[in-house]
Design a protein around this motif. Structure first.
Motif, mmCIF file in Angstrom:
data_model
loop_
_atom_site.group_PDB
_atom_site.id
_atom_site.type_symbol
_atom_site.label_atom_id
_atom_site.label_comp_id
_atom_site.label_asym_id
_atom_site.label_seq_id
_atom_site.Cartn_x
_atom_site.Cartn_y
_atom_site.Cartn_z
ATOM 1 N N ASN A 15 11.356 8.120 15.410
ATOM 2 C CA ASN A 15 10.145 8.781 14.901
ATOM 3 C C ASN A 15 9.152 8.957 16.037
ATOM 4 O OD1 ASN A 15 7.932 9.682 13.506
ATOM 5 N ND2 ASN A 15 7.812 7.924 12.106
ATOM 6 N N PRO A 16 8.854 10.193 16.397
ATOM 7 C CA PRO A 16 7.910 10.393 17.508
ATOM 8 C C PRO A 16 6.491 9.942 17.163
ATOM 9 C CG PRO A 16 8.462 12.483 16.466
ATOM 10 C CD PRO A 16 9.355 11.460 15.864
ATOM 11 N N HIS A 17 6.186 9.789 15.858
ATOM 12 C CA HIS A 17 4.840 9.372 15.437
ATOM 13 C C HIS A 17 4.792 7.904 15.041
ATOM 14 C CE1 HIS A 17 3.843 13.614 15.413
ATOM 15 N NE2 HIS A 17 4.856 13.844 14.576
ATOM 16 N N TYR A 18 5.815 7.179 15.415
ATOM 17 C CA TYR A 18 5.863 5.773 15.009
ATOM 18 C C TYR A 18 4.811 4.964 15.753
ATOM 19 C CZ TYR A 18 7.410 0.940 14.636
ATOM 20 O OH TYR A 18 7.450 -0.419 14.428
ATOM 21 N N PHE A 19 4.197 4.042 14.995
ATOM 22 C CA PHE A 19 3.312 3.032 15.582
ATOM 23 C C PHE A 19 3.401 1.792 14.713
ATOM 24 C CE2 PHE A 19 0.674 5.346 12.562
ATOM 25 C CZ PHE A 19 0.087 4.331 11.834
ATOM 26 N N MET A 39 0.841 -1.190 0.000
ATOM 27 C CA MET A 39 0.000 0.000 0.000
ATOM 28 C C MET A 39 0.882 1.248 0.000
ATOM 29 S SD MET A 39 -2.830 -1.668 -0.020
ATOM 30 C CE MET A 39 -4.001 -0.321 0.000
ATOM 31 N N VAL A 40 0.355 2.318 -0.599
ATOM 32 C CA VAL A 40 1.085 3.583 -0.688
ATOM 33 C C VAL A 40 0.186 4.700 -0.144
ATOM 34 C CG1 VAL A 40 2.237 5.198 -2.233
ATOM 35 C CG2 VAL A 40 2.302 2.743 -2.736
ATOM 36 N N PRO A 41 0.677 5.437 0.874
ATOM 37 C CA PRO A 41 1.896 5.197 1.664
ATOM 38 C C PRO A 41 1.728 3.965 2.551
ATOM 39 C CG PRO A 41 0.616 6.970 2.632
ATOM 40 C CD PRO A 41 -0.073 6.619 1.351
ATOM 41 N N PRO A 42 2.828 3.451 3.103
ATOM 42 C CA PRO A 42 2.730 2.259 3.952
ATOM 43 C C PRO A 42 1.834 2.490 5.165
ATOM 44 C CG PRO A 42 5.023 2.745 3.383
ATOM 45 C CD PRO A 42 4.228 3.924 2.951
ATOM 46 N N VAL A 43 1.229 1.412 5.625
ATOM 47 C CA VAL A 43 0.358 1.514 6.795
ATOM 48 C C VAL A 43 1.145 1.979 8.009
ATOM 49 C CG1 VAL A 43 -1.025 0.157 8.420
ATOM 50 C CG2 VAL A 43 -1.294 -0.190 5.944
ATOM 51 N N ASN A 44 2.305 1.354 8.240
ATOM 52 C CA ASN A 44 3.109 1.697 9.418
ATOM 53 C C ASN A 44 4.230 2.663 9.040
ATOM 54 O OD1 ASN A 44 1.703 -0.077 11.224
ATOM 55 N ND2 ASN A 44 2.774 -1.797 10.278
ATOM 56 N N PRO A 45 4.400 3.740 9.767
ATOM 57 C CA PRO A 45 5.464 4.698 9.467
ATOM 58 C C PRO A 45 6.834 4.121 9.832
ATOM 59 C CG PRO A 45 4.346 5.334 11.485
ATOM 60 C CD PRO A 45 3.595 4.159 10.931
#
Length: 610
Positions: free
Chosen positions: A401-405, A263-269
């Motif tokens: 990445n502070p927004h990483y999940f 998928m674009v952009p990827p689901v996970n950052p």
């Protein structure tokens, strides 16, 4: 010979393989799911007593658990809601969702009794939606969305995709528009020469709660024919709990992948990102090469030399008209009657090429042509050397990445409770039919066999002949003409290559065999010689009788004739004795040279043979 035939049959087999591969797709399109049709049409066929093409249409019925099913065969839009709102950020004249919908049969390849939803207006916004029988919750069951589309008039610019609307307390289908929250969007879309098959899902960020659209990568197939052939096509989306997906057209997979990887952009950052506060140092040197500081310009390097100079060896062509201009005023031109010199200025005749220059090498002042200056070197620059202080290309340092999940199961999307069509099109009469949302592929296939399968069967029966299909395919793909020519030329070439030389060799072989199988034996040679001797005796006796009857002829004349006859017999005997044994040739020579006369030599040879 056997080897040549082996090659010939190998070529024929190769030809058949190529032809089968070329037409595999056409054959696949023309084939029908016989088992599905036989089961669904068996009862009607037995009543009608005729082929399946003549049976009455039977509205498809779901055979298992479904979340939504619609055939439009009742002729009314029961349960469907037309939008009454406007599209935001759009010109007021076209902002309203006032595009017209209708329920009609197909224009071509009509199935009596089968109707579908038709988009009727052009250059208008259309929006229509319906609630699902029950909401679909993304847990342990797959999601299957399937429906039919027919671009009856082709398509210039427009879409035919569906939206699965997200469940919410404030969902009102009367105000369904482009910004109504949806979970999945799927279906064909085209504008210009850009052919798309959308699969988009809105993913919820578990940290912020915001939604972001994730687009599947484009299918690696040519989609053009599905938009231009004016046939009904079946579009299917399958989402599985293992976070994989498949997109199918006419029950053939055209795209598949993973919700986590494709998928674009990827689901996970990403786990790390570039530090936005990091800056490149002022003394950072990114130059891999630098001018050599120790290089010195040569003393004979003249930077003033021009790149082009006049050719000193050029000579003005003979007959050059120096005093004639290249263009002259048109002597036949006349000043227009409405020409006002006060307003338009003094009138001048238009310029035309000087006719005298057409027969001369040239007109006007002659100028030497320019040539490349052999002494030109240009501006001197020191040569480049490796930079001893090179530090590479600078990039900011990585930070967490502070927004990483990490969402390991993006299949668990927002619950779906409605289906809608929100479209803009520049082409009318887009046909939709047989929507179904379920969790079992067997249910979807059965539904397709009862609806789309019958349309495909009738369309295939109404298709033009094989020759017309080949010509049409070649018009879309001109390279097929080359393949057709090769297909026709291959058998001829193989026949000439392997059969024609074999025939020639066979003729030569027969000729040689005849020569070898019929040798001249000693017995045959003696028989032929006996026949010639008998003929010589008969001829000699006849001549003797003629000589006896003649009067006034003496003995000398008779002896002369006998001698001549003996010489002829001797010559014939010599010719026949050439292929005989050496002993017979020797005896013949001795008898001929004995001087006893021809009759004596003939009798001697016959005695030896006896």
């Amino acid at each position: 010979m056997q080897v040549q035939w082996d090659w010939f049959w190998l070529g024929v087999l190769l030809l058949g393989s190529i032809t089968a591969e070329i037409h595999a797709e056409e054959i696949q399109d023309a084939d029908v799911e016989v088992e599905d049709f036989d089961e669904s049409l068996q009862e009607t066929d037995s009543d009608k007593g005729s082929s399946s093409l003549e049976v009455a249409y039977k509205t498809p019925k779901p055979t298992g658990e479904v979340y939504f099913a619609e055939t439009f065969d009742d002729g009314v839009l029961t349960g469907w809601m037309l939008s009454k709102t406007k599209k935001e950020d759009t010109d007021e004249n076209i902002a309203k969702y006032d595009g017209r919908w209708d329920v009609e049969e197909l224009k071509e390849n009509t199935v009596p009794g089968d109707r579908g939803l038709v988009l009727k207006s052009i250059a208008r916004h259309h929006a229509i939606s319906a609630m699902l029988t029950k909401p679909f919750i993304f847990d342990t069951k797959p999601l299957i969305v399937q429906y039919e589309v027919n671009f009856q008039d082709g398509i210039d610019c427009g879409g035919a995709y569906v939206k699965l609307l997200s469940s919410s307390d404030d969902l009102d289908l009367e105000y369904f528009f482009d910004k109504t929250p949806y979970t999945i969007m799927f279906g064909p879309d085209k504008c210009g020469e850009d052919y798309k098959l959308h699969f988009i899902f809105r993913h919820k960020n578990p940290k912020t709660g915001d939604y972001e659209e994730k687009h599947a990568k484009r299918p690696d197939v040519d989609l053009k024919k599905f938009y231009s052939d004016k046939r009904t096509h079946l579009y299917t989306l399958v989402l599985k709990p293992d976070d994989t997906f498949e997109m199918l057209i006419d029950q053939s997979v055209v795209g598949k992948g993973s919700l986590l990887e494709d998928m674009v952009p990827p689901v996970n950052p990403p786990k790390e990102i570039e530090d936005p506060n990091d800056k490149k140092p002022d003394d950072w040197d990114e130059r891999p090469k630098i001018p050599d500081p120790n290089a010195v310009k040569p003393d004979d390097w003249d930077e003033e030399e021009p790149p082009k100079i006049e050719d000193p060896d050029a000579v003005k062509p003979e007959g050059w008209l120096d005093d004639e201009p290249q263009y002259i005023p048109d002597p036949n031109a006349e000043k227009p009657e409405d020409w006002d010199e006060e307003m338009d200025g003094e009138w001048e005749a238009p310029q035309i090429p000087n006719p005298k220059c057409e027969i001369a090498p040239g007109c006007g002042e002659w100028v030497r042509p320019m040539m490349t200056n052999p002494n030109y070197k240009g501006k001197w620059k020191p040569p480049m050397i490796d930079n001893p202080n090179y530090q590479g290309i600078w990039s900011p340092q990585k930070i967490p990445n502070p927004h990483y999940f990490e969402d390991l199961h993006p299949f668990e999307m927002t619950t779906v409770s409605a289906i809608g069509l929100e479209l803009w099109s520049m082409t009318p009469d887009i046909y939709f039919d047989n929507f179904i949302i379920c969790s079992e592929m067997e249910v979807a296939d059965r539904w397709a066999a009862d609806g789309w399968g019958l349309k495909k069967l009738i369309a295939s029966a109404n298709e033009p002949g094989m020759f017309s299909q080949l010509v049409a395919a070649a018009e879309d793909h001109p390279w097929l003409w080359v393949l057709y020519i090769l297909t026709l030329a291959l058998p001829v070439g193989l026949g000439v290559l392997f059969c024609w030389p074999a025939k020639k060799i066979q003729e030569d072989s027969d000729y040689k065999k005849n020569d070898v199988s019929k040798p001249i034996t000693k017995g045959e040679l003696e028989q032929e010689r006996d026949e010639r001797d008998d003929e010589a005796e008969l001829e000699e006796e006849k001549e003797n009788e003629d000589i006896a009857e003649e009067e006034g002829e003496g003995e000398d004349k008779n002896n002369v004739e006998e001698n001549e006859t003996a010489e002829r017999s001797q010559e014939e005997g010599d010719k026949s004795n050439k292929s005989g044994s050496e002993d017979e040739m020797k005896d013949a020579d001795e008898s001929t040279g004995s001087g006893d006369g021809p009759m004596k030599s003939v009798r001697k040879r016959r005695v030896r043979k006896d």
